[in-house]
Design an enzyme around this catalytic site. Structure first.
Site, mmCIF file in Angstrom:
data_model
loop_
_atom_site.group_PDB
_atom_site.id
_atom_site.type_symbol
_atom_site.label_atom_id
_atom_site.label_comp_id
_atom_site.label_asym_id
_atom_site.label_seq_id
_atom_site.Cartn_x
_atom_site.Cartn_y
_atom_site.Cartn_z
ATOM 1 N N ARG A 30 50.926 -28.893 -21.589
ATOM 2 C CA ARG A 30 52.262 -29.234 -22.082
ATOM 3 C C ARG A 30 53.161 -29.653 -20.925
ATOM 4 O O ARG A 30 53.484 -28.855 -20.055
ATOM 5 C CB ARG A 30 52.876 -28.033 -22.832
ATOM 6 N N PRO B 218 74.903 -17.253 -34.953
ATOM 7 C CA PRO B 218 74.200 -15.963 -34.830
ATOM 8 C C PRO B 218 72.799 -16.175 -34.265
ATOM 9 O O PRO B 218 72.018 -16.959 -34.792
ATOM 10 C CB PRO B 218 74.132 -15.454 -36.277
ATOM 11 N N GLU B 219 72.522 -15.500 -33.165
ATOM 12 C CA GLU B 219 71.209 -15.578 -32.545
ATOM 13 C C GLU B 219 70.392 -14.351 -32.973
ATOM 14 O O GLU B 219 70.901 -13.461 -33.646
ATOM 15 C CB GLU B 219 71.353 -15.616 -31.025
ATOM 16 N N HIS C 297 85.836 -18.248 -47.894
ATOM 17 C CA HIS C 297 84.428 -18.496 -47.601
ATOM 18 C C HIS C 297 83.509 -17.325 -47.968
ATOM 19 O O HIS C 297 82.363 -17.276 -47.533
ATOM 20 C CB HIS C 297 84.262 -18.852 -46.132
ATOM 21 N N ARG D 71 80.653 -22.597 -42.844
ATOM 22 C CA ARG D 71 80.022 -23.914 -42.682
ATOM 23 C C ARG D 71 78.863 -24.138 -43.649
ATOM 24 O O ARG D 71 78.325 -25.237 -43.715
ATOM 25 C CB ARG D 71 79.582 -24.092 -41.222
#
Ligand SMILES: [Zn+2]
Length: 271
Positions: A152, A2-3, A91, A110
């Protein structure tokens, strides 16, 4: 995984069912998560009322009177709103029951997700305080990114995926935003000028907003959906399209690895 757009869609999906609702009971069937679930979570939650559902990065923040339930969906977590606690599958680790009879079920095969309680403001929490700004906030703009990138040498794609620079720019969104802004993912972060930073910040906001908007169309069916994360069938210009023609110029899309993640770009459109 999931983003940010999926987490935001989840926030919008659960909000109508839990805000202003008292937590009447909590059923925990598994405590072994990425961060172990506190033993007293049930005691902390029972009797409290959810007053707000916020989000910071990929943490859902359910404000419960004087504290917060922090939820992270990890790699495979999802939340659903159900009418009862029946049909528990393998789950389905946690059920939170509300005064309106609804049940919020946390499923995570998971177990990289987490459910934590905090009495301190979330912005001061150890998991959150070091994070960069929200990508859709006004704080994330060309001037901010330009300042952060000074000196950077790291590749710009790796840079924008660093949660201490800005949160929520997952791999797909980084690839797509760099394509839309015409910037090569391999350039040093410090090499981008302020105009390029403007294009890039706008593109990041665009791809994430589109994903949230696309996710919003599935909200109608939030209670019926399997809640599986996905990318909402967005049109992808470069991601996953190695050797296929660029949608803009037909040059074959290149693919490389950067920081263990797949990078896709058009060697002609992105400089
Ligand atoms: Zn191209």
């Amino acid at each position: 995984m999931p983003e940010l757009p999926e987490v935001e869609t989840t926030r919008l999906g659960i909000s109508p069912y839990v805000i202003n609702q008292q937590i009447t009971d909590v059923h925990v069937r598994e405590r072994r998560f990425r961060w172990p679930m506190p033993d007293d979570l049930e005691t902390k939650l029972k009797g409290r009322t959810v007053t707000q559902v916020g989000r910071r990065a990929k943490y859902l923040l359910l404000q419960c009177d004087d504290g917060f339930l922090m939820i992270h969906l990890g790699m495979s977590g999802r939340l659903r709103i159900l009418d009862n606690t029946d049909n528990v599958a393998k789950h389905d680790h946690v059920d939170i029951l509300f005064g309106n009879g609804k049940v919020m079920r946390f499923t995570d095969p998971r177990r990289f997700g987490a459910m934590l309680w905090t009495d301190t403001p979330p912005e001061q929490h150890a998991l959150i305080h070091h994070l960069g700004p929200e990508p859709l906030s006004d704080a994330f703009d060309k001037d901010y990114l330009f300042q952060q990138a000074k000196g950077r040498k790291v590749a710009i794609k790796v840079f924008i995926m660093n949660g201490e620079v800005v949160v929520g720019v997952g791999n797909i969104y980084a690839n797509e935003a760099l394509f839309l802004s015409g910037i090569s993912p391999q350039r040093a972060a410090s090499s981008l000028n302020i105009d390029e930073m403007e294009l890039l910040t706008a593109a990041i906001k665009q791809v994430l907003s589109q994903a949230i908007k696309a996710g919003g169309t599935t909200l109608r069916d939030f209670r019926k959906s399997d809640g599986k994360p996905g990318y909402f069938n967005q049109e992808l210009h470069v991601y996953g399209r190695a050797d296929k023609p660029c949608t803009r110029c037909k040059t074959p899309v290149s693919s490389i690895r950067q920081a263990q993640r797949a990078t896709y770009f058009c060697p002609s459109c992105q400089r």
